[in-house]
Design a protein around this motif. Structure first.
Motif, PDB file in Angstrom:
ATOM      1  N   ASP A   1      38.901  50.743  28.549  1.00  0.00           N
ATOM      2  CA  ASP A   1      38.032  51.135  29.666  1.00  0.00           C
ATOM      3  C   ASP A   1      37.568  49.905  30.442  1.00  0.00           C
ATOM      4  O   ASP A   1      37.545  49.906  31.676  1.00  0.00           O
ATOM      5  CB  ASP A   1      36.811  51.905  29.150  1.00  0.00           C
ATOM      6  CG  ASP A   1      37.164  53.309  28.682  1.00  0.00           C
ATOM      7  OD1 ASP A   1      38.278  53.780  29.005  1.00  0.00           O
ATOM      8  OD2 ASP A   1      36.336  53.920  27.973  1.00  0.00           O
ATOM      9  N   HIS A   2      37.192  48.846  29.709  1.00  0.00           N
ATOM     10  CA  HIS A   2      36.693  47.626  30.341  1.00  0.00           C
ATOM     11  C   HIS A   2      37.771  46.960  31.185  1.00  0.00           C
ATOM     12  O   HIS A   2      37.545  46.616  32.356  1.00  0.00           O
ATOM     13  CB  HIS A   2      36.200  46.660  29.262  1.00  0.00           C
ATOM     14  CG  HIS A   2      35.825  45.310  29.772  1.00  0.00           C
ATOM     15  ND1 HIS A   2      35.007  45.115  30.871  1.00  0.00           N
ATOM     16  CD2 HIS A   2      36.182  44.062  29.345  1.00  0.00           C
ATOM     17  CE1 HIS A   2      34.858  43.823  31.078  1.00  0.00           C
ATOM     18  NE2 HIS A   2      35.568  43.162  30.180  1.00  0.00           N
ATOM     19  N   LEU A   3      38.967  46.784  30.623  1.00  0.00           N
ATOM     20  CA  LEU A   3      40.007  46.060  31.342  1.00  0.00           C
ATOM     21  C   LEU A   3      40.658  46.898  32.430  1.00  0.00           C
ATOM     22  O   LEU A   3      41.057  46.368  33.470  1.00  0.00           O
ATOM     23  CB  LEU A   3      41.058  45.543  30.350  1.00  0.00           C
ATOM     24  CG  LEU A   3      40.524  44.475  29.379  1.00  0.00           C
ATOM     25  CD1 LEU A   3      41.615  44.047  28.401  1.00  0.00           C
ATOM     26  CD2 LEU A   3      40.018  43.262  30.144  1.00  0.00           C
ATOM     27  N   ARG A   4      40.748  48.205  32.220  1.00  0.00           N
ATOM     28  CA  ARG A   4      41.242  49.065  33.308  1.00  0.00           C
ATOM     29  C   ARG A   4      40.248  49.029  34.469  1.00  0.00           C
ATOM     30  O   ARG A   4      40.639  48.993  35.634  1.00  0.00           O
ATOM     31  CB  ARG A   4      41.412  50.509  32.827  1.00  0.00           C
ATOM     32  CG  ARG A   4      42.447  50.710  31.735  1.00  0.00           C
ATOM     33  CD  ARG A   4      43.840  50.351  32.172  1.00  0.00           C
ATOM     34  NE  ARG A   4      44.823  50.719  31.149  1.00  0.00           N
ATOM     35  CZ  ARG A   4      46.061  50.238  31.076  1.00  0.00           C
ATOM     36  NH1 ARG A   4      46.480  49.371  31.985  1.00  0.00           N
ATOM     37  NH2 ARG A   4      46.887  50.617  30.109  1.00  0.00           N
ATOM     38  N   GLY A   5      38.966  49.029  34.130  1.00  0.00           N
ATOM     39  CA  GLY A   5      37.948  48.928  35.170  1.00  0.00           C
ATOM     40  C   GLY A   5      38.054  47.607  35.914  1.00  0.00           C
ATOM     41  O   GLY A   5      37.870  47.550  37.140  1.00  0.00           O
ATOM     42  N   SER A   6      38.376  46.535  35.192  1.00  0.00           N
ATOM     43  CA  SER A   6      38.535  45.235  35.823  1.00  0.00           C
ATOM     44  C   SER A   6      39.708  45.237  36.798  1.00  0.00           C
ATOM     45  O   SER A   6      39.637  44.647  37.885  1.00  0.00           O
ATOM     46  CB  SER A   6      38.751  44.154  34.759  1.00  0.00           C
ATOM     47  OG  SER A   6      37.610  44.019  33.942  1.00  0.00           O
ATOM     48  N   GLN A   7      40.787  45.906  36.421  1.00  0.00           N
ATOM     49  CA  GLN A   7      41.932  46.009  37.325  1.00  0.00           C
ATOM     50  C   GLN A   7      41.554  46.760  38.598  1.00  0.00           C
ATOM     51  O   GLN A   7      41.944  46.370  39.707  1.00  0.00           O
ATOM     52  CB  GLN A   7      43.095  46.717  36.627  1.00  0.00           C
ATOM     53  CG  GLN A   7      43.757  45.883  35.544  1.00  0.00           C
ATOM     54  CD  GLN A   7      44.966  46.579  34.941  1.00  0.00           C
ATOM     55  OE1 GLN A   7      45.722  47.232  35.644  1.00  0.00           O
ATOM     56  NE2 GLN A   7      45.145  46.442  33.640  1.00  0.00           N
ATOM     57  N   ILE A   8      40.785  47.824  38.442  1.00  0.00           N
ATOM     58  CA  ILE A   8      40.340  48.596  39.610  1.00  0.00           C
ATOM     59  C   ILE A   8      39.482  47.718  40.518  1.00  0.00           C
ATOM     60  O   ILE A   8      39.635  47.726  41.751  1.00  0.00           O
ATOM     61  CB  ILE A   8      39.543  49.846  39.164  1.00  0.00           C
ATOM     62  CG1 ILE A   8      40.489  50.845  38.481  1.00  0.00           C
ATOM     63  CG2 ILE A   8      38.833  50.495  40.353  1.00  0.00           C
ATOM     64  CD1 ILE A   8      39.773  52.012  37.829  1.00  0.00           C
ATOM     65  N   ARG A   9      38.579  46.923  39.910  1.00  0.00           N
ATOM     66  CA  ARG A   9      37.714  46.053  40.705  1.00  0.00           C
ATOM     67  C   ARG A   9      38.523  44.977  41.419  1.00  0.00           C
ATOM     68  O   ARG A   9      38.230  44.610  42.559  1.00  0.00           O
ATOM     69  CB  ARG A   9      36.637  45.437  39.808  1.00  0.00           C
ATOM     70  CG  ARG A   9      35.568  46.445  39.359  1.00  0.00           C
ATOM     71  CD  ARG A   9      34.459  45.787  38.588  1.00  0.00           C
ATOM     72  NE  ARG A   9      34.811  45.460  37.221  1.00  0.00           N
ATOM     73  CZ  ARG A   9      34.648  46.284  36.189  1.00  0.00           C
ATOM     74  NH1 ARG A   9      34.168  47.500  36.370  1.00  0.00           N
ATOM     75  NH2 ARG A   9      34.964  45.902  34.963  1.00  0.00           N
ATOM     76  N   TYR A  10      39.565  44.475  40.779  1.00  0.00           N
ATOM     77  CA  TYR A  10      40.416  43.473  41.420  1.00  0.00           C
ATOM     78  C   TYR A  10      41.159  44.070  42.611  1.00  0.00           C
ATOM     79  O   TYR A  10      41.255  43.458  43.677  1.00  0.00           O
ATOM     80  CB  TYR A  10      41.416  42.935  40.406  1.00  0.00           C
ATOM     81  CG  TYR A  10      41.149  41.500  40.027  1.00  0.00           C
ATOM     82  CD1 TYR A  10      42.094  40.517  40.252  1.00  0.00           C
ATOM     83  CD2 TYR A  10      39.932  41.127  39.461  1.00  0.00           C
ATOM     84  CE1 TYR A  10      41.851  39.199  39.904  1.00  0.00           C
ATOM     85  CE2 TYR A  10      39.685  39.825  39.113  1.00  0.00           C
ATOM     86  CZ  TYR A  10      40.648  38.857  39.336  1.00  0.00           C
ATOM     87  OH  TYR A  10      40.382  37.554  39.007  1.00  0.00           O
ATOM     88  N   ARG A  11      41.672  45.266  42.425  1.00  0.00           N
ATOM     89  CA  ARG A  11      42.396  45.896  43.533  1.00  0.00           C
ATOM     90  C   ARG A  11      41.438  46.206  44.684  1.00  0.00           C
ATOM     91  O   ARG A  11      41.821  46.172  45.852  1.00  0.00           O
ATOM     92  CB  ARG A  11      43.107  47.159  43.040  1.00  0.00           C
ATOM     93  CG  ARG A  11      44.280  46.842  42.125  1.00  0.00           C
ATOM     94  CD  ARG A  11      45.160  48.063  41.849  1.00  0.00           C
ATOM     95  NE  ARG A  11      46.376  47.651  41.175  1.00  0.00           N
ATOM     96  CZ  ARG A  11      46.543  47.595  39.856  1.00  0.00           C
ATOM     97  NH1 ARG A  11      45.547  47.957  39.072  1.00  0.00           N
ATOM     98  NH2 ARG A  11      47.679  47.193  39.331  1.00  0.00           N
ATOM     99  N   ASP A  12      40.188  46.492  44.330  1.00  0.00           N
ATOM    100  CA  ASP A  12      39.180  46.724  45.358  1.00  0.00           C
ATOM    101  C   ASP A  12      38.953  45.441  46.166  1.00  0.00           C
ATOM    102  O   ASP A  12      38.769  45.480  47.388  1.00  0.00           O
ATOM    103  CB  ASP A  12      37.874  47.188  44.707  1.00  0.00           C
ATOM    104  CG  ASP A  12      36.858  47.686  45.719  1.00  0.00           C
ATOM    105  OD1 ASP A  12      37.254  48.450  46.616  1.00  0.00           O
ATOM    106  OD2 ASP A  12      35.683  47.325  45.613  1.00  0.00           O
ATOM    107  N   LEU A  13      38.963  44.288  45.492  1.00  0.00           N
ATOM    108  CA  LEU A  13      38.838  43.006  46.179  1.00  0.00           C
ATOM    109  C   LEU A  13      39.997  42.793  47.146  1.00  0.00           C
ATOM    110  O   LEU A  13      39.821  42.320  48.274  1.00  0.00           O
ATOM    111  CB  LEU A  13      38.799  41.865  45.159  1.00  0.00           C
ATOM    112  CG  LEU A  13      37.465  41.518  44.512  1.00  0.00           C
ATOM    113  CD1 LEU A  13      37.676  40.462  43.439  1.00  0.00           C
ATOM    114  CD2 LEU A  13      36.471  41.025  45.532  1.00  0.00           C
TER     115      LEU A  13
END
Length: 247
Positions: free
Chosen positions: A224-236
């Motif tokens: 959950d943490h790292l998938r969320g990080s990927q989502i945040r990166y793509r948002d950037l």
């Protein structure tokens, strides 16, 4: 001795900052020229009177600043100052894309690491994970960057697998290992704090599962943490490309 150990534990973040600033000053002051190899990790440990962990975290910060690079099997080398970003540097899409690639590779490895840590961690390793998790919260409360503390937590979890290859992978890719938060204006610091607290909450789910020896939950929480990080990166990336602008 006990008092000294307690002080060192509480002051670990400041020790990292102190060593990092001393090395930065030496590099920018010309003591080490571009292309020079810094002293070895052991030599730096002796010169600064700190642990190898402090040296590694300080070097991680210098790598993130673009001042040095670590060449596998060769050592730590100084880069040209012009390559060093200023504190106000904007994130660029090429850098974020590269970091995202590392993050995608990290995800399955760290999910496995969390599961193994839940099964294999020693009491001392569990305590180290707790301390790193608490350090992240202290940084948030002090309105400081959580990047170094975040990396230290992931390193502690990797160490708790008792498989050195997990730690070696994070050390090799440490400059890209921890997702960067959005750069926000000074009047939007509440948004930055909310972001950091979200990261802390995700970490807590991982830490509790590891402490409970719950392999399945530890894997799920890390995912959950790292998938969320990927989502945040793509948002950037979308922000940089103007795709998140309000219609």
């Amino acid at each position: 001795m006990a008092g000294q150990s307690k002080t060192n534990a509480k002051g670990s973040v400041s020790l990292v900052a102190q060593v990092r600033e001393r090395l930065r000053s030496d590099i920018l002051g010309g003591q080490y020229a571009p292309g020079d190899r810094l002293p070895s990790e052991i030599e730096l440990t002796e010169a600064h009177g700190v642990s190898r962990t402090v040296i590694r975290e300080a070097v991680t910060g210098l790598r993130y600043d673009g001042l040095v690079e670590v060449r596998q099997g060769a050592g730590i080398f100084v880069l040209k100052p012009k390559l060093a970003p200023s504190s106000a540097q904007k994130l660029d899409s090429a850098r974020i894309s590269s970091d995202l690639e590392v993050l995608e590779v990290r995800t399955p490895l760290e999910i496995e690491a969390a599961g193994l840590a839940a099964l294999r961690r020693s009491p001392a390793q569990e305590e180290a994970i707790f301390e790193c998790h608490a350090r992240v919260l202290k940084c948030i409360e002090a309105d400081q960057s959580i990047r170094e503390a975040d990396l230290a937590l992931h390193m502690a979890i990797a160490a708790a697998t008792n498989n050195p290859l997990f730690t070696q992978f994070l050390e090799t890719h440490s400059a890209s290992a921890i997702p960067q938060s959005k750069i926000v204006a000074e009047n939007r610091t509440a948004e930055q704090t909310a972001y950091r607290r979200l990261i802390h909450k995700e970490h807590q789910a991982v830490v509790v599962a590891i402490s409970d020896g719950d392999e399945k939950s530890a894997r799920a929480a890390m995912q959950d943490h790292l998938r969320g990080s990927q989502i945040r990166y793509r948002d950037l990336l979308r922000d940089l490309r103007g795709l998140n602008a309000d219609a």
